[in-house]
Motif scaffolding. Structure first.
Motif, short mmCIF file in Angstrom:
data_model
loop_
_atom_site.label_atom_id
_atom_site.label_comp_id
_atom_site.label_asym_id
_atom_site.label_seq_id
_atom_site.Cartn_x
_atom_site.Cartn_y
_atom_site.Cartn_z
N PHE A 79 0.81 -1.21 0.00
CA PHE A 79 0.00 0.00 0.00
C PHE A 79 0.85 1.27 0.00
O PHE A 79 0.34 2.36 -0.25
CB PHE A 79 -0.93 0.03 1.22
CG PHE A 79 -2.10 -0.90 1.11
CD1 PHE A 79 -3.22 -0.53 0.39
CD2 PHE A 79 -2.07 -2.15 1.69
CE1 PHE A 79 -4.31 -1.37 0.28
CE2 PHE A 79 -3.15 -3.01 1.59
CZ PHE A 79 -4.28 -2.63 0.88
N LEU A 80 2.14 1.14 0.32
CA LEU A 80 2.97 2.34 0.42
C LEU A 80 3.04 3.13 -0.89
O LEU A 80 2.99 4.38 -0.85
CB LEU A 80 4.38 1.95 0.90
CG LEU A 80 4.46 1.39 2.33
CD1 LEU A 80 5.90 1.06 2.69
CD2 LEU A 80 3.89 2.41 3.32
N PRO A 81 3.16 2.49 -2.07
CA PRO A 81 3.17 3.28 -3.31
C PRO A 81 1.87 4.04 -3.55
O PRO A 81 1.83 4.95 -4.38
CB PRO A 81 3.39 2.21 -4.40
CG PRO A 81 4.02 1.07 -3.70
CD PRO A 81 3.42 1.06 -2.33
N ILE A 82 0.82 3.65 -2.82
CA ILE A 82 -0.46 4.35 -2.96
C ILE A 82 -0.61 5.43 -1.91
O ILE A 82 -0.94 6.58 -2.20
CB ILE A 82 -1.63 3.34 -2.85
CG1 ILE A 82 -1.52 2.28 -3.94
CG2 ILE A 82 -2.97 4.07 -2.93
CD1 ILE A 82 -2.49 1.14 -3.77
N PHE A 83 -0.33 5.07 -0.66
CA PHE A 83 -0.62 5.99 0.44
C PHE A 83 0.44 7.07 0.62
O PHE A 83 0.13 8.14 1.15
CB PHE A 83 -0.81 5.20 1.73
CG PHE A 83 -2.12 4.46 1.79
CD1 PHE A 83 -3.31 5.14 1.61
CD2 PHE A 83 -2.16 3.10 2.01
CE1 PHE A 83 -4.53 4.48 1.66
CE2 PHE A 83 -3.37 2.43 2.06
CZ PHE A 83 -4.56 3.12 1.87
N LEU A 84 1.66 6.83 0.22
CA LEU A 84 2.66 7.90 0.30
C LEU A 84 2.30 9.06 -0.64
O LEU A 84 2.33 10.23 -0.23
CB LEU A 84 4.06 7.35 0.01
CG LEU A 84 4.64 6.46 1.11
CD1 LEU A 84 6.03 5.96 0.71
CD2 LEU A 84 4.73 7.21 2.43
#
Length: 504
Positions: A79-84
């Protein structure tokens, strides 16, 4: 070019250095708010992931759905590539909407409104992008959980921060020093507003006027620190260490505005303009154009026709829905009034309604039975201005009356006036006939709408405001009414009533 402007020295350099320090402090404050928001947003992401994949809430409604959910479980790192990028988008959106402006300050409701609208916009954008790119790969619920948690955490943080800030300001901590240019009329109203509302974060350094203001319209006014005449603006800013200047000039001095603005800009001091629309009645106009020429037309009262019908339906519906609670509280208050002192439980008094009509207004009695007869002997103790009579330590008030007035519970019977169509839940407070008899002509415009149990005056300052300022707010409400404005006033009245601010 004047060298003193290009290379300031002495007191001017000190003022500019202080202003640079203030601006630097505000930038650090804004940066701190941004970093704190990013930390809360990250916490929201972690909580949403935990809620969806670790706590597995909500539970699948059957075995097949449970197996599919288990197979589609995604690691947090995915999810980091989305939430960052979401965090960066939210920070950009918050900054673009002015959430990190330290001055001018945003109200709490405005801040929460920016948070809600910006978060919903960014979350909706992410959902569209993600599910166009990888449909069925990510849980849709995690986006809903993330958005809801972000709104909740940031809103709660803003409420706590605003409460602490107002607590500090009300005790004189961290207030900004304000110099008012103009001492009578509009200038006096501005100074009254600053002094009566310390929780706004301002302290009055003094004012400039061609002569000290001692009396206005034949009556005494509040006396503030006179720092000189208009020509002393530059010196007054230096000596008073003012951080803001409010230019509240009478209309015959408007020609000096460019001169004063230039001085403030040269010293690096923030300034606000308070145009003298009050005397010229320009606050009650709409702007139109005719071949590029601006034209002014008197503004119409919005509370008429279909708007009046909508407001009436809202009033009746809300009173009927709350009737069981109101009746229980009313019965308890009536019992307390009866036990506290002799006399009727309900006090009936003639008030002036819409269009100047007279009606009987009902309240729980908070004074001794002969209060009206004793009013004449207390007139010289009046703490209000204009035609109003207010007394902070009124000896006529009963023991339970003090509590009822501060909590506004004495006004519960006025809901009967609302049902009868004589009053509204929100609107200008109903005036006494002898008060209306002493109105100035422009005051009577507030009588063009139905009076209310509470209004914008109670939400902003209650009895601490001058009478002219109260009337101007009532007129503004009548000319700019909307359903959202009524809801906003209701939300603002609640903390004002709980705190008893300005009530006596």
């Amino acid at each position: 070019m004047d060298q003193s402007i290009r290379h300031p020295t002495g007191p001017t350099l000190v003022v500019e250095t202080e202003q640079k320090s203030i601006r630097r402090s505000r930038r650090f404050t804004a940066l701190g708010m941004l970093l704190w928001d990013l930390a809360l947003i990250l916490a929201s992401v972690v909580f949403a992931y935990w809620l969806r994949y670790t706590a597995n809430w909500p539970e699948p409604f059957d075995r097949i759905v449970s197996e599919v959910a288990t197979q589609n479980q995604v690691e947090f790192e995915a999810f980091l590539p989305i939430f960052l990028p979401m965090m960066l988008l939210l920070a950009f959106q918050f900054g673009r909407r002015g959430l990190y402006q330290v001055s001018p300050r945003l109200s709490l409701l405005d801040q929460i409104g920016i948070i809600v609208s910006s978060t919903l916009t960014v979350i909706a954008f992410l959902i569209v992008v993600v599910f166009l790119y990888k449909p069925f790969y990510y849980s849709r619920l995690i986006f809903a959980f993330t958005g809801a948690t972000i709104i909740l955490l940031l809103a709660v943080w803003r409420v706590i921060r605003t409460g602490l800030q107002h607590w500090q300001w009300s005790r004189g901590i961290g207030q900004e020093r304000v110099l008012v240019v103009g001492g009578s009329g509009l200038g006096q109203d501005v100074m009254n507003g600053i002094v009566s509302s310390p929780g706004l974060g301002y302290t009055l350094a003094g004012y400039l006027n061609d002569r000290p203001v001692v009396e206005e319209n034949g009556r005494a006014t509040r006396v503030y620190r006179h720092l000189g005449d208009f020509d002393d603006l530059e010196q007054a800013i230096r000596t008073s260490n003012s951080q803001q200047v409010i230019l509240a000039l009478p209309f015959w001095e408007q020609g000096r505005l460019p001169e004063f603005v230039m001085i403030c800009e040269r010293l690096g001091v923030e300034y606000l303009l308070a145009p003298d629309f009050y005397q010229l009645s320009f606050d009650r106009v709409d702007l139109h154009q005719l071949s590029g020429v601006p034209l002014l037309r008197p503004k119409e009262i919005r509370l008429q026709g279909i708007n009046l019908t909508i407001k009436r339906v809202m009033d009746v519906a809300l009173v009927l829905v709350l009737a069981p609670v109101i009746l229980m509280i009313g019965a308890l208050v009536a019992l307390l009034v009866r036990l506290d002192s002799r006399g009727p439980v309900i006090f009936r008094q003639q008030r002036v309604g819409r269009g100047g009509t007279i009606f009987n207004c009902y309240k729980f009695r908070t004074m001794v039975p002969d209060a009206e007869a004793r009013k004449a002997e207390l007139v010289h103790h009046n703490d209000a201005d204009g035609p109003l009579f207010k007394m902070r330590d009124d000896p006529r008030i009963t023991r339970i009356g003090h509590f009822l007035r501060r909590s506004s519970l004495d006004e519960l019977p006025q809901l009967w006036n609302v049902l009868r169509g004589e009053m509204s839940l929100i609107g200008p407070r109903p005036a006494l006939p002898d008060e209306v008899a002493r109105y100035e002509p422009w005051h009577r415009r507030r009588l063009e709408v139905m009076p209310g149990c509470a209004g914008i005056v109670q939400a902003l300052g209650r009895s601490d405001m001058s009478f002219d300022e109260q009337v101007r707010l009532d007129i503004y409400y009548a000319e700019n009414w909307s359903v959202s404005m009524d809801i906003r006033i209701m939300l603002m009245v609640i903390p004002a009533v709980i705190g008893g601010r300005g009530a006596y």
